[in-house]
Motif scaffolding. Structure first.
Motif: not given
Length: 159
Positions: A3-9, A17-18
């Protein structure tokens, strides 16, 4: 996740993004060409993170060639990539992120230097970084169960 969303890696904020056509990743190498590459660590880091989590990064090969053909600051760039790889290795993976990601990112950064000693360390950190199929290793030991179904004009045909 899908799913589109902000994450931290690896302590870097990313926006999933899709759909992405890779335009920015493809444009980055041509934008930084001709400039000192040691100053472009965030670009190399973002590309290495992308490659380590997606197994592809549209501009990766161009970034690799920029580093290999760097005539402006090759030693400074190699040193900067080595130091940055070491810092990334010590980052704690976020919850829900593969714990091997920091080592995979670090290995990719070391791979960019083109130095044999760095490539050896990269292979220790991520043994799959230099995985390539070979006739001797992947066909000859067990031809009937190999992914090479046959050879045509010297080129493998994948099943």
């Amino acid at each position: 996740m899908d799913q589109s969303k902000e994450i931290t890696v690896a302590s870097v904020k990313l926006v999933l993004v899709d759909q992405c056509d890779g335009t920015l990743q493809l444009a980055a190498p041509s934008i930084i060409e001709g400039f000192p590459l040691a100053d472009a660590l965030p670009i190399f880091e973002a590309a290495a993170i992308t490659l380590s989590i997606r197994n592809r990064c549209e501009g990766w090969d161009a970034l690799k060639w920029l580093c290999l053909l760097n005539k402006i600051d090759p030693n400074e760039t190699s040193l900067a990539l080595r130091e940055h790889a070491e810092r990334i290795r010590h980052r704690q993976p976020e919850s829900g992120i593969n714990p091997d990601i920091p080592d995979r990112i670090a290995a990719l950064l070391l791979w960019l230097t083109g130095q044999e000693s760095d490539e050896a360390v990269a292979t220790e950190l991520n043994p799959h970084i230099d995985h390539g199929y070979t006739y001797e290793k992947d066909y000859l030991p067990n031809p009937s169960h190999s992914f090479f179904s046959r050879l045509k004009d010297g080129m493998p045909i994948l099943r």
